[in-house]
Design a protein around this motif. Structure first.
Motif, PDB file in Angstrom:
ATOM      1  N   ALA A 160       0.796  -1.365   0.071  1.00  5.18           N
ATOM      2  CA  ALA A 160       0.256   0.047   0.141  1.00  5.18           C
ATOM      3  C   ALA A 160       0.958   1.153   0.093  1.00  5.18           C
ATOM      4  O   ALA A 160       0.534   2.114  -0.678  1.00  5.18           O
ATOM      5  N   LEU A 161       2.091   1.223   0.639  1.00  9.36           N
ATOM      6  CA  LEU A 161       2.745   2.293   0.708  1.00  9.36           C
ATOM      7  C   LEU A 161       3.531   2.716  -0.695  1.00  9.36           C
ATOM      8  O   LEU A 161       3.615   3.691  -1.117  1.00  9.36           O
ATOM      9  N   GLU A 162       3.829   1.602  -1.106  1.00 10.87           N
ATOM     10  CA  GLU A 162       4.486   1.541  -2.455  1.00 10.87           C
ATOM     11  C   GLU A 162       3.461   2.286  -3.534  1.00 10.87           C
ATOM     12  O   GLU A 162       3.810   3.102  -4.316  1.00 10.87           O
ATOM     13  N   ALA A 163       2.138   1.751  -3.551  1.00  9.18           N
ATOM     14  CA  ALA A 163       1.149   2.164  -4.245  1.00  9.18           C
ATOM     15  C   ALA A 163       0.870   3.747  -4.287  1.00  9.18           C
ATOM     16  O   ALA A 163       0.745   4.711  -5.115  1.00  9.18           O
ATOM     17  N   LEU A 164       0.914   4.180  -2.833  1.00  5.98           N
ATOM     18  CA  LEU A 164       0.931   5.588  -2.482  1.00  5.98           C
ATOM     19  C   LEU A 164       1.807   6.477  -3.072  1.00  5.98           C
ATOM     20  O   LEU A 164       1.710   7.526  -3.568  1.00  5.98           O
ATOM     21  N   ARG A 165       3.148   6.012  -2.991  1.00  5.00           N
ATOM     22  CA  ARG A 165       4.280   6.835  -3.493  1.00  5.00           C
ATOM     23  C   ARG A 165       4.123   6.845  -4.979  1.00  5.00           C
ATOM     24  O   ARG A 165       4.613   7.925  -5.646  1.00  5.00           O
TER      25      ARG A 165
ATOM     26  N   GLY B  32       6.659   8.003   3.618  1.00  9.31           N
ATOM     27  CA  GLY B  32       7.668   9.225   3.278  1.00  9.31           C
ATOM     28  C   GLY B  32       7.071  10.599   2.669  1.00  9.31           C
ATOM     29  O   GLY B  32       7.715  11.354   2.133  1.00  9.31           O
ATOM     30  N   LEU B  33       5.726  10.571   2.513  1.00  9.20           N
ATOM     31  CA  LEU B  33       5.090  11.627   1.845  1.00  9.20           C
ATOM     32  C   LEU B  33       5.072  13.078   2.513  1.00  9.20           C
ATOM     33  O   LEU B  33       4.671  14.156   1.862  1.00  9.20           O
ATOM     34  N   LEU B  34       5.376  12.909   3.799  1.00  9.36           N
ATOM     35  CA  LEU B  34       5.147  13.950   4.650  1.00  9.36           C
ATOM     36  C   LEU B  34       6.375  14.585   5.051  1.00  9.36           C
ATOM     37  O   LEU B  34       6.620  15.536   5.878  1.00  9.36           O
ATOM     38  N   ASP B  35       7.491  14.001   4.597  1.00  9.47           N
ATOM     39  CA  ASP B  35       8.855  14.487   4.734  1.00  9.47           C
ATOM     40  C   ASP B  35       9.085  15.875   4.712  1.00  9.47           C
ATOM     41  O   ASP B  35       8.813  16.336   3.342  1.00  9.47           O
TER      42      ASP B  35
ATOM     43  N   LEU C 295       0.549   8.329   5.310  1.00  7.85           N
ATOM     44  CA  LEU C 295       1.331   9.250   4.378  1.00  7.85           C
ATOM     45  C   LEU C 295       2.636   9.381   5.151  1.00  7.85           C
ATOM     46  O   LEU C 295       3.624   9.545   4.256  1.00  7.85           O
ATOM     47  N   ALA C 296       2.622   9.486   6.263  1.00  6.04           N
ATOM     48  CA  ALA C 296       4.249   9.499   6.894  1.00  6.04           C
ATOM     49  C   ALA C 296       5.037   8.449   6.631  1.00  6.04           C
ATOM     50  O   ALA C 296       6.405   8.493   6.460  1.00  6.04           O
TER      51      ALA C 296
END
Length: 417
Positions: free
Chosen positions: A107-112, A135-138, A131-132
């Motif tokens: 799921a994280l890879e799909a979001l990225r 890594g999307l909130l960095d 999201l964090a």
């Protein structure tokens, strides 16, 4: 036409050719609360074109293997899987089941991948943790429920967590506070995509305010995250809460922790998600609220018993955090809690009449209801009928965090802490 006309064209140019702006994917996980999960489904999944609300196409996607269990043991079956995210221009993560466990790697890879291809990524409440984790909130500003904000800040120190905001719009990544704030953010997305009129029409259909002013400050509890219990700062924090009636500053707390002010600020923020000075002021204001509600002390006496150096300081911080003066807060609270027991009378019509007189005052001041909750914060005027709450309103004016960008409803132009 999008209200955010300066950023929408840029976002549209970045969107991958296989993705469509009108397609919204909602990513569900097992264990997620049903209320937060239902918000984007209701906003983006129901055809309300008859009311002037542009239509979105909704894709409900499972973030892990079915069945998905939610509140009350209900089981859900999503019609799509992670592969459907490849078509969405907006991806919403309404909640995550645990702030201490990592989300599924797929799921994280799909979001990225969705973000890299220009999709707008949205996290409601604890969805910010997903999201964090991706890594999307960095390096970005973000918010979540005030109760979980300290954990988010501690676990992901590169995220600029602001527990005071109802929602944060950072262009292509957006986050909201808990529960009802998810509605605020979804309405903001509709307003950004299609303008204030469409968002207002949708708000009237949902029977909610088109915009809510202020942030989470009025809901903050004095409690701190459980993680602080085993930290050396716990003793200092406990001492501060027990001595709010005394005049001391952050330097005093740093000295009690045997730390420099700079080190103390950094350690405190990592634990609580808030700067120590802002936390201390918030605790003093909360204590003032309690004294105004439960005692007959004058405002000057309340200021002294809460550690403020003067009544002027109390009034300034009180108004900034709660939107009213201490005297007005006490008056509205006591009007709502009559001493003669009239609120318990059997004449229901009289009770409603009293409520209509008092609640607009509480709404205008952004006050808390006695016993919990808040008055409807829609700027009602005394004597106005409740139905006026949902009539169309002119857009609010305000500043912007970033030069050249329109003001973002629900955010205020001040730094964290």
């Amino acid at each position: 036409m999008s209200q955010d006309s300066t950023t929408a064209p840029e976002a549209a140019r970045k969107l991958s050719g296989r993705r469509r702006r009108e397609i919204v994917a909602v990513l569900l996980f097992s264990g997620g609360p049903i209320f937060e999960s239902s918000i984007p489904l209701s906003v983006f999944g129901i055809d309300r074109q008859d009311a002037g609300v542009p239509r979105y196409r909704l894709l409900v996607c499972a973030g892990e293997d079915a069945p998905l269990r939610t509140t009350g043991g209900l089981e859900l079956t999503a019609p799509y899987g992670l592969e459907a995210l490849a078509r969405a221009g907006t991806v919403v993560v309404p909640a995550w089941r645990s702030i201490t466990s990592p989300p599924p790697a797929d799921a994280l890879e799909a979001l990225r991948r969705a973000h890299e291809e220009g999709a707008r990524i949205v996290g409601l409440c604890t969805g910010a943790f997903v999201l964090a984790a991706a890594g999307l909130l960095d390096g970005r500003p973000a918010t979540t429920h005030w109760m979980y904000a300290p954990t988010l800040a501690k676990r992901y120190p590169s995220v600029h967590v602001d527990p005071r905001e109802l929602f944060v719009d950072d262009n292509d990544v957006l986050t909201s506070a808990g529960t009802a704030a998810g509605i605020d953010l979804c309405l903001h997305i509709v307003r950004t995509d299609h303008g204030a009129e469409a968002a207002g029409a949708l708000a009237r259909r949902l029977v909610v305010p088109a915009r809510r002013s202020g942030g989470q400050e009025r809901y903050l509890d004095r409690s701190l995250p459980e993680e602080i219990g085993a930290d050396p700062l716990a003793e200092v924090v406990a001492w501060a809460l027990e001595h709010l009636h005394e005049q001391f500053d952050v330097e005093t707390l740093a000295a009690r922790a045997y730390m420099s002010r700079r080190t103390f600020d950094r350690r405190f923020r990592s634990l609580t998600g808030s700067a120590p000075l802002q936390w201390l002021i918030t605790q003093r204001v909360l204590q003032a609220q309690r004294l105004l509600e439960t005692s007959d002390y004058s405002v000057d006496e309340v200021a002294g018993r809460c550690g403020f150096r003067s009544p002027v300081a109390l009034r300034g911080h009180f108004r900034r955090q709660l939107g009213s003066s201490p005297a007005a807060y006490r008056a509205a609270y006591r009007a709502r809690r009559p001493q003669n027991g009239s609120a318990e009378r059997g004449d229901h019509r009289l009770e409603i009449a009293e409520q209509r007189q008092v609640e607009p005052v509480g709404a205008a001041l952004g006050m808390r209801r006695p016993g919990g909750g808040v008055f409807p914060s829609a700027g009602l005027e005394p004597g106005k009928p409740d139905s006026d709450l949902y009539l169309p309103r002119l857009p609010e004016q305000g500043g912007s965090r970033n030069p050249g960008r329109p003001a973002v409803p629900g955010q205020r132009d001040r730094p964290v802490g």
